[in-house]
Design an enzyme around this catalytic site. Structure first.
Site, PDB file in Angstrom:
ATOM      1  N   GLY A  36      -9.997 -80.650 -55.673  1.00  0.00           N
ATOM      2  CA  GLY A  36      -9.344 -79.587 -56.441  1.00  0.00           C
ATOM      3  C   GLY A  36      -9.177 -78.250 -55.675  1.00  0.00           C
ATOM      4  O   GLY A  36      -7.867 -77.997 -55.499  1.00  0.00           O
ATOM      5  N   HIS A  37     -10.025 -77.829 -55.039  1.00  0.00           N
ATOM      6  CA  HIS A  37      -9.891 -76.841 -53.917  1.00  0.00           C
ATOM      7  C   HIS A  37      -8.702 -77.243 -53.019  1.00  0.00           C
ATOM      8  O   HIS A  37      -8.007 -76.311 -52.744  1.00  0.00           O
ATOM      9  CB  HIS A  37     -11.238 -76.847 -53.124  1.00  0.00           C
ATOM     10  CG  HIS A  37     -12.603 -76.370 -53.797  1.00  0.00           C
ATOM     11  ND1 HIS A  37     -13.460 -77.246 -53.927  1.00  0.00           N
ATOM     12  CD2 HIS A  37     -12.841 -75.202 -54.376  1.00  0.00           C
ATOM     13  CE1 HIS A  37     -14.655 -76.660 -54.718  1.00  0.00           C
ATOM     14  NE2 HIS A  37     -14.070 -75.411 -55.189  1.00  0.00           N
ATOM     15  N   ASP A 150     -10.203 -73.372 -64.394  1.00  0.00           N
ATOM     16  CA  ASP A 150     -10.833 -72.231 -64.770  1.00  0.00           C
ATOM     17  C   ASP A 150      -9.655 -71.051 -65.300  1.00  0.00           C
ATOM     18  O   ASP A 150      -9.569 -70.193 -64.693  1.00  0.00           O
ATOM     19  CB  ASP A 150     -11.638 -71.596 -63.655  1.00  0.00           C
ATOM     20  CG  ASP A 150     -12.900 -72.704 -63.070  1.00  0.00           C
ATOM     21  OD1 ASP A 150     -13.614 -72.796 -63.600  1.00  0.00           O
ATOM     22  OD2 ASP A 150     -12.442 -73.247 -61.769  1.00  0.00           O
ATOM     23  N   GLN A 153     -10.596 -67.727 -65.830  1.00  0.00           N
ATOM     24  CA  GLN A 153     -10.675 -66.970 -64.653  1.00  0.00           C
ATOM     25  C   GLN A 153      -9.207 -66.502 -64.093  1.00  0.00           C
ATOM     26  O   GLN A 153      -9.057 -65.466 -63.746  1.00  0.00           O
ATOM     27  CB  GLN A 153     -11.317 -67.657 -63.724  1.00  0.00           C
ATOM     28  CG  GLN A 153     -11.508 -67.294 -62.546  1.00  0.00           C
ATOM     29  CD  GLN A 153     -12.536 -68.020 -61.333  1.00  0.00           C
ATOM     30  OE1 GLN A 153     -13.447 -67.759 -61.330  1.00  0.00           O
ATOM     31  NE2 GLN A 153     -11.953 -68.940 -60.528  1.00  0.00           N
TER      32      GLN A 153
HETATM   33  P1  AMP Z   1     -15.224 -72.565 -57.111  1.00  0.00           P
HETATM   34  O1  AMP Z   1     -15.651 -72.853 -55.555  1.00  0.00           O
HETATM   35  O2  AMP Z   1     -15.709 -73.467 -58.106  1.00  0.00           O
HETATM   36  O3  AMP Z   1     -15.300 -71.220 -57.349  1.00  0.00           O
HETATM   37  O4  AMP Z   1     -13.737 -72.926 -57.220  1.00  0.00           O
HETATM   38  C1  AMP Z   1     -12.530 -72.193 -56.285  1.00  0.00           C
HETATM   39  C2  AMP Z   1     -11.540 -72.407 -56.968  1.00  0.00           C
HETATM   40  O5  AMP Z   1     -10.884 -73.723 -56.996  1.00  0.00           O
HETATM   41  C3  AMP Z   1     -10.963 -71.916 -58.260  1.00  0.00           C
HETATM   42  O6  AMP Z   1      -9.701 -71.345 -58.292  1.00  0.00           O
HETATM   43  C4  AMP Z   1     -11.195 -73.116 -58.997  1.00  0.00           C
HETATM   44  O7  AMP Z   1     -10.557 -72.866 -60.315  1.00  0.00           O
HETATM   45  C5  AMP Z   1     -10.439 -74.068 -58.344  1.00  0.00           C
HETATM   46  N1  AMP Z   1     -10.757 -75.405 -58.838  1.00  0.00           N
HETATM   47  C6  AMP Z   1     -12.020 -76.081 -58.946  1.00  0.00           C
HETATM   48  N2  AMP Z   1     -12.245 -77.166 -59.537  1.00  0.00           N
HETATM   49  C7  AMP Z   1     -10.846 -77.573 -59.468  1.00  0.00           C
HETATM   50  C8  AMP Z   1      -9.888 -78.776 -60.006  1.00  0.00           C
HETATM   51  N3  AMP Z   1     -10.600 -79.659 -60.285  1.00  0.00           N
HETATM   52  N4  AMP Z   1      -8.662 -78.727 -59.781  1.00  0.00           N
HETATM   53  C9  AMP Z   1      -8.148 -77.601 -59.565  1.00  0.00           C
HETATM   54  N5  AMP Z   1      -8.534 -76.371 -59.039  1.00  0.00           N
HETATM   55  C10 AMP Z   1     -10.050 -76.266 -58.993  1.00  0.00           C
END
Ligand code: AMP
Length: 281
Positions: A36-37, A150, A153
């Site tokens: 995802g990241h 998110d 967010q």
């Molecule tokens: P986090 O490390 O959880 O704060 O996420 C960092 C970024 O990655 C944020 O913009 C999240 O929305 C994005 N993100 C997390 N999981 C996914 C996913 N499954 N698909 C796309 N983006 C994601």
């Protein structure tokens, strides 16, 4: 890829890029990187001349100290996952680079922060808005990439950028899922195989609900049936299951509005969130 730990070192680099007329893209993360990241990193590399990925586990956005303590910290393997990409800087600031002694500013967004996760996690979006503002200023980014997993967010950050004239374009990227449909999340690491299996019912329930709503069934009935379905699959408690308009996240039953179905549900002590488009913009 350079690993940078101070805002002054970062500024040294961004000044040079700016002087050369290059654009800067930033991908803020809390680490434990997954596909995802990496999809955000890939989008950033396509759109910007220079790319900064940030890793900061932001204490201000955790309303539960246990959740913060349990959050995975895997900087070395995260750096390795970025290797195949054309990332210029992995910015991993110490907490004092973000919140120096005496730090007393809080950025609080009304409206889009109020419902959904804002209602269940007091202070969470203040923490997000504050840290993202700091990261956008420190990285001097033209574009910032956020996941629609998110979605609230994304809308909170868009509001901050517009209200504070931060001059950065917020790019929302689609949710990346496992083959089972489960949205990738760093929190999935805390689920065992059986729980992961159960968790795949979330996306299935959301897509079924979307089909029923699109077919004209009454929204409140569909939501009731969907809650029952989640509970039957061993998920719960459910923090929310709601249909909301995309642009201001107001509750709606009117499916002519561009809207999304949002869910937050607990499974084995882990809170999982997801959302799907019910009607596109
Ligand atoms: P986090 O490390 O959880 O704060 O996420 C960092 C970024 O990655 C944020 O913009 C999240 O929305 C994005 N993100 C997390 N999981 C996914 C996913 N499954 N698909 C796309 N983006 C994601």
């Amino acid at each position: 890829m350079k690993i940078v730990r101070t805002k002054s070192d970062l500024r040294g680099l961004t000044r040079g890029w700016r002087a050369a007329g290059e654009t800067i893209g930033v991908v803020p993360t809390m680490g434990a990187l997954h596909e995802g990241h990496l999809s955000l990193v890939s989008a950033a590399c396509e759109q910007a001349d220079r790319v900064i990925v940030t890793l900061f586990v932001n204490p201000k956005q955790f309303n539960n100290p246990e959740d913060l303590a349990k959050y995975p910290r895997t900087e070395e393997s995260d750096a390795r996952k970025l290797d195949p990409f054309d990332v210029d800087v992995f910015y991993v600031p110490e907490a004092t680079e973000i919140y120096p002694e005496g730090f007393a500013t809080n950025i609080s967004v009304n409206g889009v922060s109020d419902g959904l996760c804002g209602a269940n996690r007091p202070g969470h979006f203040d923490g997000v808005a504050t840290v993202v503002t700091k990261l956008l200023v420190q990285t001097d980014a033209d574009f910032a990439f956020f996941g629609e997993k998110d979605f609230q967010q994304v809308q909170v950050v868009r509001r901050v950028v517009e209200d504070l004239d931060l001059g950065c374009e917020i790019v929302g990227c689609p949710t990346v899922r496992e083959a089972s449909g489960l949205a990738l999340s760093s929190r999935n690491l805390r689920l065992d195989d059986a729980a992961r299996q159960k968790a795949s019912a979330i996306y299935a329930a959301l897509t079924d609900a979307t089909a029923m709503i699109t077919a004209g069934q009454q929204v409140s009935n569909v939501l009731d049936q969907t809650r029952d379905k989640l509970v039957k699959h061993g998920l719960g408690p459910i923090d929310y299951l709601e249909l909301r308009r995309e642009h201001d996240l107001a509750l709606t039953e009117d499916t002519r509005d561009p809207a999304r179905l949002f869910v937050a549900v607990w499974l084995d002590g882990v809170r999982l969130i997801d959302n799907v488009i019910v009607r596109d913009t």
